[in-house]
Design a protein around this motif. Structure first.
Motif, PDB file in Angstrom:
ATOM      1  N   ASP A   7     -14.258  15.084  -5.409  1.00  0.00           N
ATOM      2  CA  ASP A   7     -13.365  13.762  -5.004  1.00  0.00           C
ATOM      3  C   ASP A   7     -12.578  12.850  -5.599  1.00  0.00           C
ATOM      4  O   ASP A   7     -13.245  13.191  -6.818  1.00  0.00           O
ATOM      5  CB  ASP A   7     -15.013  12.412  -4.301  1.00  0.00           C
ATOM      6  N   LEU A   8     -11.407  12.627  -5.434  1.00  0.00           N
ATOM      7  CA  LEU A   8     -10.704  12.213  -6.697  1.00  0.00           C
ATOM      8  C   LEU A   8     -10.569  10.680  -6.793  1.00  0.00           C
ATOM      9  O   LEU A   8     -10.648  10.245  -7.784  1.00  0.00           O
ATOM     10  CB  LEU A   8      -8.971  13.121  -6.400  1.00  0.00           C
ATOM     11  N   VAL A   9     -10.676   9.896  -5.875  1.00  0.00           N
ATOM     12  CA  VAL A   9     -10.174   8.955  -5.546  1.00  0.00           C
ATOM     13  C   VAL A   9     -11.934   7.726  -5.727  1.00  0.00           C
ATOM     14  O   VAL A   9     -12.468   7.453  -5.551  1.00  0.00           O
ATOM     15  CB  VAL A   9      -9.572   7.709  -4.777  1.00  0.00           C
ATOM     16  N   SER A  10     -12.515   8.132  -7.111  1.00  0.00           N
ATOM     17  CA  SER A  10     -13.983   7.663  -7.953  1.00  0.00           C
ATOM     18  C   SER A  10     -14.350   7.394  -8.937  1.00  0.00           C
ATOM     19  O   SER A  10     -13.198   8.415 -10.077  1.00  0.00           O
ATOM     20  CB  SER A  10     -14.680   8.338  -7.003  1.00  0.00           C
ATOM     21  N   ASN A  11     -15.311   7.379  -9.500  1.00  0.00           N
ATOM     22  CA  ASN A  11     -15.748   7.238 -10.743  1.00  0.00           C
ATOM     23  C   ASN A  11     -17.014   8.392 -11.242  1.00  0.00           C
ATOM     24  O   ASN A  11     -17.194   8.603 -11.896  1.00  0.00           O
ATOM     25  CB  ASN A  11     -16.837   6.152 -10.977  1.00  0.00           C
ATOM     26  N   SER A  12     -16.855   8.991  -9.668  1.00  0.00           N
ATOM     27  CA  SER A  12     -17.787   9.835 -10.866  1.00  0.00           C
ATOM     28  C   SER A  12     -17.478  10.793 -11.215  1.00  0.00           C
ATOM     29  O   SER A  12     -18.680  11.409 -12.017  1.00  0.00           O
ATOM     30  CB  SER A  12     -18.379  10.773  -8.208  1.00  0.00           C
ATOM     31  N   TYR A  13     -15.969  11.960 -10.805  1.00  0.00           N
ATOM     32  CA  TYR A  13     -16.268  12.918 -11.987  1.00  0.00           C
ATOM     33  C   TYR A  13     -15.077  12.526 -13.286  1.00  0.00           C
ATOM     34  O   TYR A  13     -14.026  13.103 -13.520  1.00  0.00           O
ATOM     35  CB  TYR A  13     -15.557  14.090 -11.537  1.00  0.00           C
ATOM     36  N   PHE A  14     -14.910  11.198 -12.702  1.00  0.00           N
ATOM     37  CA  PHE A  14     -14.197  10.527 -13.804  1.00  0.00           C
ATOM     38  C   PHE A  14     -13.324  10.617 -15.599  1.00  0.00           C
ATOM     39  O   PHE A  14     -12.159  10.895 -15.597  1.00  0.00           O
ATOM     40  CB  PHE A  14     -14.288   9.040 -14.206  1.00  0.00           C
ATOM     41  N   PRO A  15     -14.471  11.110 -15.944  1.00  0.00           N
ATOM     42  CA  PRO A  15     -14.185  12.554 -18.077  1.00  0.00           C
ATOM     43  C   PRO A  15     -13.560  13.194 -17.445  1.00  0.00           C
ATOM     44  O   PRO A  15     -12.113  13.042 -18.167  1.00  0.00           O
ATOM     45  CB  PRO A  15     -15.334  12.354 -18.058  1.00  0.00           C
ATOM     46  N   ALA A  16     -13.496  13.764 -16.194  1.00  0.00           N
ATOM     47  CA  ALA A  16     -13.167  14.712 -15.991  1.00  0.00           C
ATOM     48  C   ALA A  16     -11.150  14.679 -15.768  1.00  0.00           C
ATOM     49  O   ALA A  16     -10.209  15.339 -16.332  1.00  0.00           O
ATOM     50  CB  ALA A  16     -14.242  15.747 -15.152  1.00  0.00           C
ATOM     51  N   VAL A 255     -15.405  -0.338 -12.499  1.00  0.00           N
ATOM     52  CA  VAL A 255     -16.466   0.521 -12.043  1.00  0.00           C
ATOM     53  C   VAL A 255     -16.769   1.750 -13.007  1.00  0.00           C
ATOM     54  O   VAL A 255     -17.888   1.834 -13.809  1.00  0.00           O
ATOM     55  CB  VAL A 255     -16.307   1.369 -10.902  1.00  0.00           C
ATOM     56  N   VAL A 256     -15.584   1.869 -13.835  1.00  0.00           N
ATOM     57  CA  VAL A 256     -15.763   2.471 -14.891  1.00  0.00           C
ATOM     58  C   VAL A 256     -16.181   2.120 -16.321  1.00  0.00           C
ATOM     59  O   VAL A 256     -17.376   2.781 -17.177  1.00  0.00           O
ATOM     60  CB  VAL A 256     -14.481   3.536 -15.859  1.00  0.00           C
ATOM     61  N   ALA A 257     -16.164   0.629 -16.414  1.00  0.00           N
ATOM     62  CA  ALA A 257     -17.337  -0.083 -17.375  1.00  0.00           C
ATOM     63  C   ALA A 257     -18.296  -0.266 -17.095  1.00  0.00           C
ATOM     64  O   ALA A 257     -18.782  -0.132 -18.255  1.00  0.00           O
ATOM     65  CB  ALA A 257     -16.583  -1.377 -17.011  1.00  0.00           C
ATOM     66  N   ARG A 258     -19.071  -0.139 -15.923  1.00  0.00           N
ATOM     67  CA  ARG A 258     -20.230  -0.866 -15.813  1.00  0.00           C
ATOM     68  C   ARG A 258     -20.896   0.675 -15.786  1.00  0.00           C
ATOM     69  O   ARG A 258     -22.200   1.096 -16.316  1.00  0.00           O
ATOM     70  CB  ARG A 258     -20.547  -0.462 -14.557  1.00  0.00           C
ATOM     71  N   ASP A 259     -19.818   2.349 -16.001  1.00  0.00           N
ATOM     72  CA  ASP A 259     -20.765   3.720 -16.232  1.00  0.00           C
ATOM     73  C   ASP A 259     -20.474   4.047 -17.827  1.00  0.00           C
ATOM     74  O   ASP A 259     -21.428   4.956 -18.183  1.00  0.00           O
ATOM     75  CB  ASP A 259     -20.028   5.198 -15.542  1.00  0.00           C
TER      76      ASP A 259
END
Length: 304
Positions: A7-16, A255-259
Motif C-alpha cells: 500500500d503506497l498512499v498510507s502511513n503503514s510502511y512510510f519509513p520504507a 498522520v506520521v506525527a502521531r506515529d
C-alpha cells in the motif's frame, strides 16, 4: 534492487517509502526502486520467488508463502504494534467495548491485514459467521496505483460497506470527510491484539546471505528515515507531494506525527513471541519458531 510495499498512499510502511524517496538508502549505497504490489500475500510470494528483493509489509506476511520461516526473515521493524483501524459509519451502534455484539455488518479488509481483525474479534468473543459479519476485500482496491484505505473510505461513504479495517490514512480521510468514526486503533489498543503483528522490512535468507552490503544499506536507510521523521514529521509532506494524490499529500505529515513515537527498528523478543502465537492461532503455521528463525541475526546486529 526492488523494494515493494503493498500500500503506497498510507502511513503503514512510510519509513520504507521515505527511505527511498528522500534518498537515504541511496546515500547508504543502495540503488533501489520502489514499487507497489497488492495484496501483501502476493507480494511475499514474489519475495520468496526472487521477483523482488525487499518487502516492507506486515510482519506475519512471510508465513503465507513460507510457513516454516525457512526462506524469509525480518530485517527490522518499521514501527511497533499492529497498525490498522476499525472505522465504522457514524450511525452504526458499535463501540470498542461492544464488539462482541455486532451483527450483520459488512467490513472491508485487505487480504493479510484481515487476519488481525478476525483474531481481534474472536478474542472479544464474537462468532463472525453466526453474527452475520462479513470481512471481505473492497471492490476496486486492487486496481492500479490505489490505496486500500482511501478506497475503503470511499466505499464507506458510498454505503457499499458498513465499516473497514485499514491504515491510518484511510481512517484520517473517513473521519475528516465525516463518513466514518474510529472504533479500534489497534496500535494504541490496550488489549493483546496490539501485539499481533507490526510493519517490518523483510528479505529472503538468500538475499541476506548473498547481498550483505545491500541488506545492511537497507537496514541503515530505514533507521535514518525513522530518525529524520521523528525529528521532523513535516518531511513526510515532501514525500507525499511526490507520490500521493493532493489531499493525502497534505494529510500525511499529521498522520506520521502521531506515529513517530512508535518508529523503532529493534524487534523485541516479546514482539516475536506474540507474532508467532498470532500466526499459530490463525492457522497460518502449526510449528514453533524462535527469535533467530524469524529475525535475521545479521540485521539485528545493525540496529544499535
Amino acid at each position: 534492487m526492488r523494494l515493494v510495499v503493498p500500500d503506497l498512499v498510507s502511513n503503514s510502511y512510510f519509513p520504507a517509502i521515505a527511505a527511498v524517496e528522500l534518498g537515504f538508502m541511496r546515500e547508504e549505497g543502495l540503488d533501489v526502486e520502489l514499487d507497489l504490489l497488492f495484496p501483501v500475500t502476493d507480494a511475499v510470494a514474489a519475495l520468496r520467488d526472487g521477483a523482488i528483493d525487499f518487502l516492507a509489509g506486515s510482519a506475519h506476511a512471510p508465513v503465507y508463502a513460507d510457513p516454516g520461516w525457512q526462506d524469509v526473515q525480518l530485517l527490522g521493524a518499521l514501527a511497533r504494534n499492529m497498525y490498522w483501524f476499525l472505522v465504522v459509519r457514524p450511525d452504526l451502534d458499535v463501540e470498542r467495548t461492544t464488539l462482541a455484539r455486532i451483527t450483520n455488518v459488512r467490513i472491508g479488509a485487505a487480504p493479510g491485514p484481515d487476519l488481525g481483525l478476525r483474531r481481534l474479534l474472536a478474542a472479544e468473543g464474537l462468532d463472525i459467521a453466526a453474527a452475520g459479519v462479513t470481512i471481505e476485500p473492497v471492490r476496486g482496491a486492487d486496481a492500479g496505483n490505489v490505496s486500500f484505505g482511501v478506497t475503503a473510505a470511499q466505499a464507506l461513504a458510498d454505503g457499499r460497506i458498513d465499516a473497514f479495517w485499514a491504515n491510518g490514512m484511510g481512517a484520517e480521510v473517513a473521519v475528516r470527510r465525516g463518513v466514518g468514526r474510529v472504533v479500534v486503533d489497534a496500535r494504541r489498543d490496550a488489549s493483546p491484539a496490539s501485539l499481533f503483528t507490526f510493519p517490518a522490512l523483510m528479505a529472503t535468507r538468500r538475499t541476506i546471505r548473498d547481498e550483505p552490503d545491500a541488506t545492511a544499506a537497507a537496514v541503515r536507510g530505514i533507521a535514518r528515515a525513522q530518525s529524520e521523521l521523528r525529528a521532523d514529521p513535516g518531511l513526510a509532506t515532501d514525500v507525499g507531494r511526490a507520490l500521493f494524490p493532493a489531499m493525502e499529500a497534505e494529510l500525511i505529515a499529521d498522520v506520521v506525527a502521531r506515529d513517530v513515537g512508535f518508529y523503532e527498528q529493534a524487534i523485541s523478543p516479546e514482539a516475536v513471541s506474540s507474532l508467532v502465537e498470532f500466526t499459530r492461532a490463525s492457522g497460518l503455521t502449526s510449528g514453533d519458531a524462535g527469535y533467530d528463525d524469524v529475525v535475521s541475526p545479521a540485521a539485528h546486529k545493525l540496529w544499535a
